[in-house]
Design an enzyme around this catalytic site. Structure first.
Site, mmCIF file in Angstrom:
data_model
loop_
_atom_site.group_PDB
_atom_site.id
_atom_site.type_symbol
_atom_site.label_atom_id
_atom_site.label_comp_id
_atom_site.label_asym_id
_atom_site.label_seq_id
_atom_site.Cartn_x
_atom_site.Cartn_y
_atom_site.Cartn_z
ATOM 1 N N ASN A 89 0.799 -1.227 0.000
ATOM 2 C CA ASN A 89 0.000 0.000 0.000
ATOM 3 C C ASN A 89 0.834 1.281 0.000
ATOM 4 O O ASN A 89 0.365 2.324 -0.438
ATOM 5 C CB ASN A 89 -0.931 -0.037 1.227
ATOM 6 C CG ASN A 89 -1.526 1.311 1.521
ATOM 7 O OD1 ASN A 89 -2.465 1.740 0.858
ATOM 8 N ND2 ASN A 89 -0.970 2.021 2.496
ATOM 9 N N SER A 141 -4.190 3.101 -8.400
ATOM 10 C CA SER A 141 -4.920 4.377 -8.315
ATOM 11 C C SER A 141 -5.777 4.509 -9.559
ATOM 12 O O SER A 141 -5.427 3.969 -10.619
ATOM 13 C CB SER A 141 -3.928 5.542 -8.256
ATOM 14 O OG SER A 141 -4.598 6.768 -8.453
ATOM 15 N N TYR A 154 3.650 9.768 -10.877
ATOM 16 C CA TYR A 154 2.647 9.025 -10.101
ATOM 17 C C TYR A 154 1.800 8.160 -11.035
ATOM 18 O O TYR A 154 1.623 6.954 -10.797
ATOM 19 C CB TYR A 154 1.760 10.027 -9.346
ATOM 20 C CG TYR A 154 0.785 9.379 -8.399
ATOM 21 C CD1 TYR A 154 1.206 8.879 -7.174
ATOM 22 C CD2 TYR A 154 -0.569 9.267 -8.722
ATOM 23 C CE1 TYR A 154 0.316 8.284 -6.291
ATOM 24 C CE2 TYR A 154 -1.466 8.673 -7.846
ATOM 25 C CZ TYR A 154 -1.013 8.183 -6.635
ATOM 26 O OH TYR A 154 -1.905 7.589 -5.767
#
Ligand SMILES: NC(=O)c1ccc[n+]([C@@H]2O[C@H](COP(=O)([O-])OP(=O)(O)OC[C@H]3O[C@@H](n4cnc5c(N)ncnc54)[C@H](O)[C@@H]3O)[C@@H](O)[C@H]2O)c1
Length: 250
Positions: A89, A141, A154
């Protein structure tokens, strides 16, 4: 109590989504290894779990390098002797587009968001295979599937998490290791607070972007992670599950 007598590792568990995942597994009977580079934060999550009658142990480690990843798994095998579930995570969000991002931020994003999964899973898998199976839940995500502007490092690393999840699932399903990923939208955590501050927006601004009318809670992601790790998801392997309040389809 779906995780009675199970040993569950959660990375990035000093707070935010990882803290909520740790509490959820502990509430369902697991012994949770709460790990983070923020040792004080990890200890605080673990002692809160113990205070509520659960079972948890904090392990401080920086997973941006192979040694830090292997140290966690060696420690758990030495102390607990087994690993039933790992939730990869931990993550960082370095804002920037191709021209504004530094090579250091690009490299660190890969080190924490995807390389750590490689090292941790490489160390964990032999134990799961020997034990006859296990479950891995990775935090990707929605931005890994639908990139948001100005977050190239990201978004690319989270897309890699999605592909890594599918590849691991394909290769190790025959060994009864189920690998899945959650793809959260905007979730109210310290990472999101920091991003909101940087961009000069407010939480209320973000609430308006979500068709559901509000951003998500860490506990809502934790509940999905626990489901994917449980026997209730016995036939789920290689799934990328979006949890976005419909933002991803807005
Ligand atoms: N909050 C959101 O809106 C959102 C949305 C989608 C995905 N995610 C993902 O969820 C995960 C958790 O995010 P969060 O919002 O709870 O963030 P957070 O910043 O609150 O938590 C991340 C944790 O990871 C730890 N960490 C960072 N680098 C580390 C390293 N090198 N070694 C060990 N630990 C390290 C931090 O100390 C922190 O405790 C991340 O992978 C993030 O990308 C978050």
């Amino acid at each position: 109590m779906r995780f009675q007598n199970k040993v569950v590792i959660v990375t990035g568990a000093a707070g935010g989504i990882g803290g909520a995942i740790s509490s959820r597994f502990a509430a369902e009977g697991a012994h949770v290894i709460v790990t983070d580079m923020n040792g004080e934060g990890a200890e605080s999550t673990a002692s809160q779990i113990r205070g509520e009658g659960g079972s948890a142990r904090a392990v401080a480690s920086d997973i941006s390098n192979a040694e830090g990843c292997r140290a966690i798994i060696d420690d758990v095998i030495a102390h607990e002797g087994r690993i039933d579930v790992i939730c990869n995570n931990a993550g960082i969000n370095r804002r920037g587009n191709l021209l504004s991002l530094t090579p250091e931020d690009w490299r660190l994003s890969f080190a924490v968001n995807i390389d750590a999964m490689f090292h941790l899973c490489q160390a964990v898998l032999p134990h799961m295979i020997e034990a006859g199976g296990g479950a891995i839940v990775n935090t990707a995500s929605q931005w890994g599937l639908y990139p948001a502007p100005n977050h190239i490092a990201y978004n690319v690393t989270k897309a890699a998490v999605a592909s890594f999840t599918q590849n691991l699932a394909r290769d190790y399903a025959p060994s009864n290791v189920r690998v899945n990923a959650v793809c959260p939208g905007e979730i109210h955590t310290p990472m999101l607070e920091a991003g909101v501050k940087r961009s000069g927006r407010t939480i209320a601004d973000l609430d308006k972007l979500v068709p559901f009318g509000r951003i998500g809670k860490p506990e809502e992601v934790a509940s999905l992670v626990a489901f994917l790790a449980s026997e209730e998801a016995a036939f789920m392997c290689g799934s990328l599950v979006e949890i976005t309040g419909a933002q991803a389809v807005a």
